[in-house]
Design an enzyme around this catalytic site. Sequence first.
Site, PDB file in Angstrom:
ATOM      1  N   ASP A 154       0.857  -1.176   0.000  1.00 61.81           N
ATOM      2  CA  ASP A 154       0.000   0.000   0.000  1.00 61.81           C
ATOM      3  C   ASP A 154       0.899   1.233   0.000  1.00 61.81           C
ATOM      4  O   ASP A 154       2.105   1.135   0.245  1.00 61.81           O
ATOM      5  CB  ASP A 154      -0.972  -0.016   1.182  1.00 61.81           C
ATOM      6  CG  ASP A 154      -0.414  -0.758   2.389  1.00 61.81           C
ATOM      7  OD1 ASP A 154       0.829  -0.878   2.491  1.00 61.81           O
ATOM      8  OD2 ASP A 154      -1.202  -1.198   3.241  1.00 61.81           O
ATOM      9  N   GLU A 178      -6.034   3.166   3.501  1.00 59.95           N
ATOM     10  CA  GLU A 178      -6.642   3.673   4.748  1.00 59.95           C
ATOM     11  C   GLU A 178      -8.099   4.092   4.541  1.00 59.95           C
ATOM     12  O   GLU A 178      -8.860   4.132   5.495  1.00 59.95           O
ATOM     13  CB  GLU A 178      -5.825   4.845   5.305  1.00 59.95           C
ATOM     14  CG  GLU A 178      -4.388   4.492   5.693  1.00 59.95           C
ATOM     15  CD  GLU A 178      -4.294   3.542   6.883  1.00 59.95           C
ATOM     16  OE1 GLU A 178      -5.328   3.218   7.473  1.00 59.95           O
ATOM     17  OE2 GLU A 178      -3.169   3.121   7.198  1.00 59.95           O
TER      18      GLU A 178
HETATM   19 ZN   LIG Z   1      -3.587   1.652   8.685  1.00 62.70          ZN
HETATM   20 ZN   LIG Z   2      -1.709  -0.300   7.064  1.00 63.34          ZN
END
Ligand SMILES: [Zn+2]
Ligand SMILES: [Zn+2]
Length: 432
Positions: A90, A160
């Site tokens: 991510d 997120e």
């Molecule tokens: Zn996170």
């Molecule tokens: Zn994370």
Amino acid sequence: MRILPIVLALTTSAFAQDLPDLINIYKDLHAHPELSHQESRTSALLAAELRKAGYTVTEHVGKYPDGSQAYGVVALLENGPGPRLLIRTDLDALPIVEETGLTYASQVRANNPAGQDVGVMHACGHDIHITTMIGTARALAAQKSQWHGTLMLIGQPSEETIDGAKAMLADHLYERFGTPDMAIALHDTNEHPAGTVGITSGPALSGATAVDVTIRGIGGHGSRPDLGKDPIVMAAEFIVQLQTIVSRQEDPRDPAVVTVGDIHAGTKRNIIPDEAKMELTLRAFSEKARETEIDGIRHAAKGVAVSAGVPDDHAPVVTVFDNETAPVTYNDPALATRVKSSLVRALGAKQVIDDQPQMGSEDFGLFGLEGHKIPTVLFWLGAMDPAKFAAAQSQGLELPGLHTSHFEPVPESTLRTGVQTMTTAALALLQN
Ligand SMILES: [Zn+2]
Ligand SMILES: [Zn+2]
């Protein structure tokens, strides 16, 4: 399979040369965090590094429901016939003012979607994940004779906000770049020291659901509550009522969480406001538990309004956000067994911990598609200074965790272990 010990040795020596450079990349990423939907610099840095390492890279992969483009990165390295392995990192950071006091701490501020100026921090360690991917990409490109198949490295934005994986899939990720046979990822943690990893078989992370509740009353002067319906008192009753969902309505063998994380009502002490607004997060491992939570919230909201005599046209409004919902992260047991044995091979059995399922949530599972069609595994990367970790444990304490302003991964040994384990896992999965 006898080649693997040699492979690991090569990885380690190549990595020793790479380590100072990777630490510089990590510190640069850490000092320049970007919020979800804003990962332009981060994605460009990852893309440039993967291109340098010999991968075919495509940027700006991903489309959000409002039509805006996401900062997704896809990097392919084809190496003959064989399995297609997806590895995901991510990219995004969080609206938190960093308080670690590190020399490379973030000073960054940015505007959140509401236009407010906020501090930004890599408080979930996605900078560790990105750097680990760069190290892994280099190691695997340098050892092409040791594996075959196709590597599909994914830089996923907006984890997120739980809409990045969805955005990449909606932009025809698999139609354009091929459907993987399996997908793996790692996530750093404060619950293990650097040099160790953890893995779960089966459900690993709970599913998350976002719910808003607006309790509507009838406002008025603070001195005359009898003339209105006070939404603050109803909200307080509602929140107490919510506590019985998990304790009295859920199957006790099926863990669940209901949290009110945000509540707003009123402007001044002597005014009864018209409404009270709350933001809730729900966690569950099964659809049944999730439905019990949502039903319980609806019943409790309706119940407090009815008992306060609120007219029907002012009934509470409960909104379930399906676009902010994360599925259960499910570690395919067969793939988890293969990944675990490669982790043991990389680090030794003592450094590989069998973890319990956690109540956190992730959107990585979406890469496995509906019904876990593609096996996925996410494992935990210990990120804490081992001496500080042991000292905290001896006092019965935990070091600051993910999403806190003091979260502090120790770069060198965390990155070393990350690259070593991810590379070894990839080599093991790219053999047949
Ligand atoms: Zn996170
Ligand atoms: Zn994370």
